[in-house]
Write an enzyme that holds these catalytic residues in place. Structure first.
Site, PDB file in Angstrom:
ATOM      1  N   HIS A  63       0.793  -1.234   0.000  1.00 18.66           N
ATOM      2  CA  HIS A  63       0.000   0.000   0.000  1.00 18.66           C
ATOM      3  C   HIS A  63       0.824   1.282   0.000  1.00 18.66           C
ATOM      4  O   HIS A  63       0.302   2.349  -0.363  1.00 18.66           O
ATOM      5  CB  HIS A  63      -0.912   0.008   1.230  1.00 18.66           C
ATOM      6  CG  HIS A  63      -2.189   0.782   1.036  1.00 18.66           C
ATOM      7  ND1 HIS A  63      -2.296   1.868   0.190  1.00 18.66           N
ATOM      8  CD2 HIS A  63      -3.425   0.632   1.572  1.00 18.66           C
ATOM      9  CE1 HIS A  63      -3.522   2.351   0.235  1.00 18.66           C
ATOM     10  NE2 HIS A  63      -4.226   1.616   1.049  1.00 18.66           N
ATOM     11  N   TYR A 103     -14.455   5.992   8.849  1.00 16.79           N
ATOM     12  CA  TYR A 103     -13.474   6.442   7.852  1.00 16.79           C
ATOM     13  C   TYR A 103     -13.960   6.028   6.463  1.00 16.79           C
ATOM     14  O   TYR A 103     -14.225   4.857   6.222  1.00 16.79           O
ATOM     15  CB  TYR A 103     -12.129   5.784   8.148  1.00 16.79           C
ATOM     16  CG  TYR A 103     -10.969   6.162   7.243  1.00 16.79           C
ATOM     17  CD1 TYR A 103      -9.925   6.921   7.740  1.00 16.79           C
ATOM     18  CD2 TYR A 103     -10.890   5.725   5.927  1.00 16.79           C
ATOM     19  CE1 TYR A 103      -8.837   7.247   6.934  1.00 16.79           C
ATOM     20  CE2 TYR A 103      -9.822   6.056   5.117  1.00 16.79           C
ATOM     21  CZ  TYR A 103      -8.796   6.810   5.625  1.00 16.79           C
ATOM     22  OH  TYR A 103      -7.721   7.134   4.838  1.00 16.79           O
ATOM     23  N   THR A 133      -5.053  10.582  -0.877  1.00 15.20           N
ATOM     24  CA  THR A 133      -6.382  10.385  -0.305  1.00 15.20           C
ATOM     25  C   THR A 133      -6.674  11.408   0.780  1.00 15.20           C
ATOM     26  O   THR A 133      -5.781  12.085   1.292  1.00 15.20           O
ATOM     27  CB  THR A 133      -6.518   8.974   0.314  1.00 15.20           C
ATOM     28  OG1 THR A 133      -5.557   8.827   1.363  1.00 15.20           O
ATOM     29  CG2 THR A 133      -6.332   7.892  -0.740  1.00 15.20           C
TER      30      THR A 133
END
Length: 787
Positions: free
Chosen positions: A471, A587, A600
């Protein structure tokens, strides 16, 4: 062995009369073709680099400006106001340079300067236009005159046929929100989660921070925003991802599934051959910058910087922090099968291996019956455990000799391929098949994925595929972009024979895949086993549920004049409250890629409006009309927050960066400490669909992806990923932990289903009325036609 003889391209023998040299014509030919391909690739990259560098202008526009400037010399007009004459005088006087030559050269130099000035003027014009975000806040289907004018100007100045990186220099920087706005929005977001006493305490902390330390930290942040391309992204990558010392398996890595209903071939080697070849095609276009940039509304460009590190990238462990190592032009991949590592070359004669050739190579690996070397079977579990033991083992046992050579082969590979020894995929006749598939992609056996690679391609025995991605280097839409291209190319361009093999001739003359060699001492094997046991404990604790919601989809939500994302987020709030009996900090990931190097932002979905709606749904005294009004209010609020997050006015990234600055300055802030320690018990994300529009899912409804997912973020919470597929399918990927007695992924999926249906029931009278009106309009239209 035949392949060993073929590998020898140069031989010499010492004889009494001199050297007898033998050269293999085949090898020399391959070397020549490889060199030609390399130079051709450099030329294309240079050409595309120039095209992107001068965009939105073009190289031919330079010639136009030069010709226009030269024309003025002959009509005795000086548009430079004497600059050309002054440049002519400063040029060195040489016998071979006449006055006329110096004048022409000066005019060319001046024209080039004008051309460069116009390029920068165009870029800053485009950047100014792209800084306008009013269009995002307008109602769907309605466009103001000012937005229409703005769209026309963006089209006019954006040029034609942009390359992948053409807009990078024209993208605006991510703005730093004001401290007052961020704190106001933060307090508004936590109000429904705190009682009056807790909220008053938080308000005191927030106001104290705003009045004392905030503006000092804000000044440093503004300074960074002026200097850096993006004031968030580098700190986000370093402190959220690379400095984490816990395992990245489950906790950080995410996955993407194959096509839901279709398996193009059930031959494992053939499917892997086509998919790997499609990935190589994608990589070639990526390296040349030939992919079209992703654009909102087909006009507003998104940042493409994350795509640069998709291939040839590995996360390297460190004691305090990891680093992301990105290499260029890697020509091999590493394949794992039944405890053995193989190196497979991806090129021959200066070209990619064809799908049929890749199938042959992978089938050779599947047919190999050799046993793993001591310590090789579970070696990859080092990447699944804690980072510090892996970093120490890497320095101690893999810094020299054959271990270093083999590790370098893995870390420098284009990507990592696992030829799995089990079947996976969605099977409607098999309960829990999607659950097993998701868990396999998320963590596998904990030793059959190299979790540090930018992504692992996983191939199952029944022809199903999947991806596990690290990630830190990029977010899910980037992998999704590549995966959409690969699946469409595999099914609709490459295809298979009737027997399920890759198309094309079989080349049996290719050198066989090479086994990587290891010397793993007992001490290292003990570290590997410890990492494996720790990772297995994490994997066994994952409670995963894959759920296909087929009652309705995007079509009904749009008929109800509601954003599909807001609809699902409200359903998740309702499901969460029914599941846990309390509201929690939620979230939702939103993208900020309209800004340069944007990644993001967080949307805090649990708002006061959402809480009021949820309470009304379980309040017997509330009418459906009241509930619907509250739903619309909550959905509108959520949509507005999502838009604010997309346009750089979110809450969490700003507070995160203020916290980082406070740590650098050694300034204590109880408010920031409190904010950054709050747990996200419900973490959600929507998987993007049809980024490339390569497949018409209305025409081919079976060729839809199943989306992807991630592990639970909190020990006592849920992770929910969802993908809205077409008009009548939504796929949910739900994760939690078995060790938490309060959570249950199956139960949560049932609560989601009930919540979705309950919300749909609110719209039934509305939709029925619309259907009646449409029916009357149709009858009236038919009557007119008859008359």
């Amino acid at each position: 062995m035949a392949e060993a003889h073929q590998a020898v391209g140069f031989q010499f023998t010492v004889r009494p009369d001199g050297l007898d040299i033998k050269l293999s014509q085949e090898v020399i030919k391959n070397i020549y073709l490889a060199g030609v391909t390399a130079w051709k690739k450099r030329a294309i990259q240079f050409k595309n680099g120039v095209l992107a560098g001068v965009y939105p202008a073009s190289p031919s526009s330079w010639l136009i400006v030069v010709i226009a400037m030269m024309s003025t010399l002959y009509i005795r007009v000086d548009p430079s106001l004497g600059v050309i004459d002054r440049m002519k005088e400063t040029l060195p006087r040489r016998d071979y340079m006449t006055v006329q030559t110096r004048r022409v050269l000066s005019a060319i130099l001046f024209a080039t300067g004008v051309w460069l000035f116009l390029i920068y003027l165009l870029r800053y014009t485009v950047k100014a236009l792209l800084s306008y975000h009013g269009w995002i806040f307008e109602s769907h289907g309605k466009m103001s005159p000012s937005t229409k004018v703005w769209l026309s100007l963006v089209k006019m100045f954006s040029g034609r046929r942009p390359l992948l990186y053409s807009f990078q220099a024209s993208l605006p920087r991510l703005p730093v929100p004001s401290v007052d706005d961020t704190i106001r929005r933060y307090l508004e977001s936590v109000r429904p989660l705190l009682d009056n006493k807790q909220y008053n305490q938080m308000e005191i902390l927030a106001n104290d921070f705003k009045d004392s330390k905030a503006h000092q930290l804000q000044r440093y942040l503004i300074l960074k925003s002026w200097w850096a391309s993006n004031y968030v992204s580098d700190w986000w990558e370093e402190y959220i991802y690379l400095r984490g010392r816990s395992p990245i398996m489950v906790n950080s890595n995410f996955y993407a599934m194959d096509l839901l209903y279709v398996t193009p071939t059930h031959r494992q080697a053939a499917r892997a051959g086509n998919v790997v070849h499609a990935m190589l095609q994608y990589r070639r276009k990526l390296e040349r910058g030939e992919h079209a940039p992703l654009r909102a509304l087909g006009i507003v460009p998104m940042c493409s910087s994350q795509m640069e590190r998709m291939f040839n990238t590995t996360r390297i462990p460190g004691i305090e922090t990891d680093i992301v190592q990105h290499l260029t032009d890697r020509k091999h991949l590493v394949v794992y099968h039944k405890g053995r590592f193989f190196q497979v070359w991806l090129y021959t004669g200066g070209r990619h291996l064809l799908p049929s050739e890749l199938e042959t190579q992978f089938q050779r690996i599947l047919n190999d019956t050799s046993e793993p070397q001591p310590g090789e079977l579970k070696l990859a579990s080092l990447t699944a455990g804690n980072r510090v033991p892996w970093a120490r083992a890497r320095m101690k046992y893999f810094s020299q000799g054959m271990n270093r050579v083999s590790l370098d082969a893995i870390e420098s590979a284009a990507f990592f391929l696992t030829l799995d020894d089990e079947a996976q995929g969605y099977d409607p006749a098999m309960t829990g098949s999607l659950d097993s598939y998701g868990k396999s992609l998320l963590h596998g056996k904990c030793y059959d994925r190299w979790f540090d690679k930018s992504f692992n391609l996983i191939s199952y025995t029944n022809g199903k595929m999947g991806v596990n991605a690290e990630h830190s280097w990029a977010d899910a839409p980037i992998i999704g972009h590549m995966w959409e291209y690969v699946l469409a190319t595999d099914c609709f361009h490459l295809g298979y024979t009737e027997e399920g093999h890759c198309k094309g001739d079989v080349n049996k003359g290719l050198p066989h895949p090479t086994r990587l060699q290891w010397q793993i001492p007992k001490e290292c094997q003990a570290v590997t086993e410890s990492s494996y046991l720790f990772a297995k404990q994490i994997a066994d604790d994952v409670d995963f549920r894959g759920y296909l919601f087929t009652e309705f989809g995007k079509g009904l939500m749009k008929k109800s004049r509601t954003s599909p994302d807001a609809f699902i987020q409200m359903a998740l709030q309702l499901a969460q409250f029914r599941d846990q009996g309390v509201f929690c900090l939620t979230y939702e990931s939103s993208m900020t890629r309209m800004f340069r190097e944007g990644r993001t932002e967080t949307v805090r979905s649990c708002t006061s409006e959402a809480v009021a709606f949820v309470r009304a749904m379980d309040d017997a005294s509330a009418t459906n009309g009241q509930r619907l009004a509250l739903f619309r209010k909550a959905a509108d609020k959520h949509q507005n927050m999502y838009r604010l997050a997309m346009t750089g006015s979110g809450i969490d990234r700003h507070l995160f960066c203020l916290y980082i600055v406070s740590k650098y300055l050694e300034v204590d802030s109880p408010f920031l400490e409190q904010v950054l320690s709050e747990p996200w018990k419900l973490s959600t994300s929507q998987t993007p669909q049809q980024q490339l529009n390569l497949v018409d899912i209305n025409k081919f409804p079976k060729y839809v992806g199943a989306g992807g997912g991630f592990g639970p973020v909190a020990d006592d919470g849920y992770g929910v990923s969802y993908i809205i597929v077409g008009e009548n399918l939504i796929t949910f990927h739900i994760s939690s932990k078995f060790s938490c007695p309060e959570t249950d992924s199956l139960r949560f999926s049932q609560n989601i289903q009930k919540a979705m249906l309950d919300i749909r029931a609110l719209f039934k009278p509305e939709n029925e009325k619309k259907t009646e009106e449409q029916g009357k309009e149709t009858q009236l239209e038919n009557g007119k036609k008859e008359v």
